[in-house]
Design a protein around this motif. Structure first.
Motif, short mmCIF file in Angstrom:
data_model
loop_
_atom_site.label_atom_id
_atom_site.label_comp_id
_atom_site.label_asym_id
_atom_site.label_seq_id
_atom_site.Cartn_x
_atom_site.Cartn_y
_atom_site.Cartn_z
N GLU A 192 83.65 -70.75 -33.76
CA GLU A 192 82.90 -70.99 -35.26
C GLU A 192 83.39 -72.05 -35.87
OE1 GLU A 192 80.76 -68.44 -35.44
OE2 GLU A 192 81.47 -67.74 -33.28
N ARG A 309 81.34 -72.97 -27.41
CA ARG A 309 80.32 -72.57 -28.19
C ARG A 309 78.90 -72.44 -27.28
NH1 ARG A 309 79.26 -69.42 -32.56
NH2 ARG A 309 77.22 -70.08 -33.55
N ASP A 385 73.98 -72.46 -33.08
CA ASP A 385 73.56 -71.53 -34.37
C ASP A 385 73.50 -69.95 -33.93
OD1 ASP A 385 73.25 -73.97 -35.88
OD2 ASP A 385 71.34 -74.27 -35.19
N ASP A 386 73.96 -69.39 -34.99
CA ASP A 386 73.78 -67.83 -34.87
C ASP A 386 72.51 -67.44 -35.16
OD1 ASP A 386 76.33 -67.30 -34.33
OD2 ASP A 386 76.88 -67.52 -36.30
N ARG A 390 70.64 -67.53 -29.33
CA ARG A 390 72.09 -67.12 -28.96
C ARG A 390 72.12 -65.66 -28.81
NH1 ARG A 390 76.86 -69.75 -29.03
NH2 ARG A 390 78.70 -68.44 -29.41
N ALA A 391 71.73 -64.81 -29.69
CA ALA A 391 71.87 -63.36 -29.83
C ALA A 391 71.49 -62.87 -28.27
CB ALA A 391 71.32 -62.79 -30.94
#
Length: 430
Positions: A192, A309, A385-386, A390-391
């Motif tokens: 992060e 990441r 990025d969130d 990504r999720a």
């Protein structure tokens, strides 16, 4: 001539591995067999890991560890000679069981040779050939010389049953024995931070490194123009340091720094210098002083996986490692022009192992002509990025972990249990 079981003082296992990954599997199996029985004697072909467990290999793995149509053809006479020598050694050893480990182009020829000479010796294949993706007729053909397949992937027993192959048992993937090393802990908070870490994995074989590294260099250059605040690390496969260094000469590297800092040195991309270079000449090609990625040893690799990441990776076992570490990725793969002509024979919708394990295309993959710098950058960018991309991968990785654990947490012990089942049967026949 058969010897009576009363005269046998130990259980004899002849193992044949054909490359580094098989060497590691073979070593784990040897350890587990010794835990189960103290009177096991080993012979055969292996590498450094199996040597540490006491195997005196008939010859170095480098004699036969080649990949790709052209390299195999170039070394075919030596490979055939090694096959013949291995079969003769197996016959002389009079094993209670032959265990072949991956590398089917080599190990299966050994299995057929021993079966022709000694039909009473059970043969176990540790790692299923990819019959579910390529040349499915191999499954039925294996019934003539393989008694049982020890599968690393949970969908493989069903595939062999469908294709008419031998008995196939899912014993589990060896990575589940290293989940503690792969599972993110408090260090994962580095994902992060303002300068997220990107991993680039060109591959573990020479042909892959030569083919994929130039593509990844162009991709990185394009990515860093849009996101200059990322750091980069490159895990180096065993014995591939020199080959990777040669390919990195065409990247926009700080070659002086690279020369001083050998692969284990603590040296990442200097993002501030990069930003300064871009601000001074935003439309120019990169300054060769801009980049100096850190090359990670194998000991450092899993720690980097926990912190990364995102990753840009060549299709292979590393995709499962990254999935278990929770590092979203983009996968690419290219083969030679000659090999690409055979693409129509591939029978699966994905070549990415996490996708195959859960039966869905959760990880984006780009093959051959589709693997362009722009396509890879467009797929990589949202992973920093969130957001939904990504999720979705992180949710898929949780399903991958659950699937791989279905056979339990000790694949080597499960594999040893089945090998002993066949070896003890073989011992009774001698």
């Amino acid at each position: 001539m058969r010897r009576s079981s009363a005269r046998r003082k130990s259980l004899r296992i002849f193992l044949v591995a054909g490359e580094a990954s098989g060497d590691e599997l073979g070593a784990g199996l040897m350890r587990a067999l010794r835990v189960a029985r103290s009177d096991v004697e080993f012979a055969g072909v292996g590498g450094e890991a199996m040597a540490r467990e006491g195997l005196a290999s008939l010859f170095p793995l480098s004699d036969i560890a080649v990949m790709g149509l052209i390299p195999v053809l170039a070394r075919l006479p030596r490979i055939m000679a090694r096959i013949d020598a291995t079969v003769r050694a197996a016959i002389d050893f009079a094993p209670d069981c032959l265990v072949i480990v991956d590398a089917p182009d080599f190990t299966h020829r050994v299995a057929r040779g021993l079966r022709a000479a000694r039909r009473d010796v059970p043969i176990v294949d540790y790692v299923s050939p990819t019959v579910w993706a390529w040349r499915p007729g191999r499954a039925r053909a294996m019934r003539d010389y393989v008694d049982c397949i020890l599968a690393l992937l949970p969908f493989e027993p069903e595939a062999h049953a469908r294709l008419g192959g031998p008995r196939c048992v899912y014993v589990g993937h060896p990575l589940v024995e290293r989940l503690d090393e792969l599972t993110p802990d408090s260090s994962a908070q580095e994902r992060e931070e303002a300068r997220p870490l990107l991993l680039i994995l060109p591959g573990s074989r020479l042909a892959e490194i030569q083919r994929m590294t130039p593509l990844y260099g162009e991709t990185l250059e394009l990515l860093l123009r849009a996101r200059p605040n990322i750091d980069v690390a490159i895990p180096v496969a065993p014995n591939m340091e020199a080959a990777l260094a040669r390919e990195l000469r065409d990247w926009p590297l700080d070659h002086a720094a690279f020369g001083r800092n050998r692969p284990n040195a603590d040296h990442v991309i200097d993002s501030k210098s990069l930003e300064r270079a871009l601000s001074e000449k935003p439309d120019s090609t990169f300054s060769r002083r801009a980049l100096a990625p850190r090359l990670l040893s194998q000991a450092e690799k899993f720690a980097a996986f926990r912190k990364a990441r995102a990753a840009l990776v060549t299709s292979g076992a590393a995709t499962l490692e990254l999935a278990l570490a929770g590092a979203p990725m983009v996968v690419a793969y290219k083969v030679s022009k000659a090999e690409s002509l055979l693409r129509f024979l591939v029978k699966v919708d994905s070549i990415v192992l996490p996708n195959l394990v859960i039966g869905e295309r959760a990880v984006p993959e780009f093959l051959q002509e589709a693997a362009t710098p722009r396509a890879l950058v467009d797929a990589l960018t949202p992973l920093f990025d969130d957001g939904p991309a990504r999720a979705a991968q992180l949710a898929a990785f949780a399903r991958v972990r659950a699937k791989l654990l279905e056979a339990g947490g000790n694949p080597s012990a499960r594999a040893a249990e089945i090998v002993l089942e066949y070896a003890e049967r073989g011992a009774r026949s001698i």
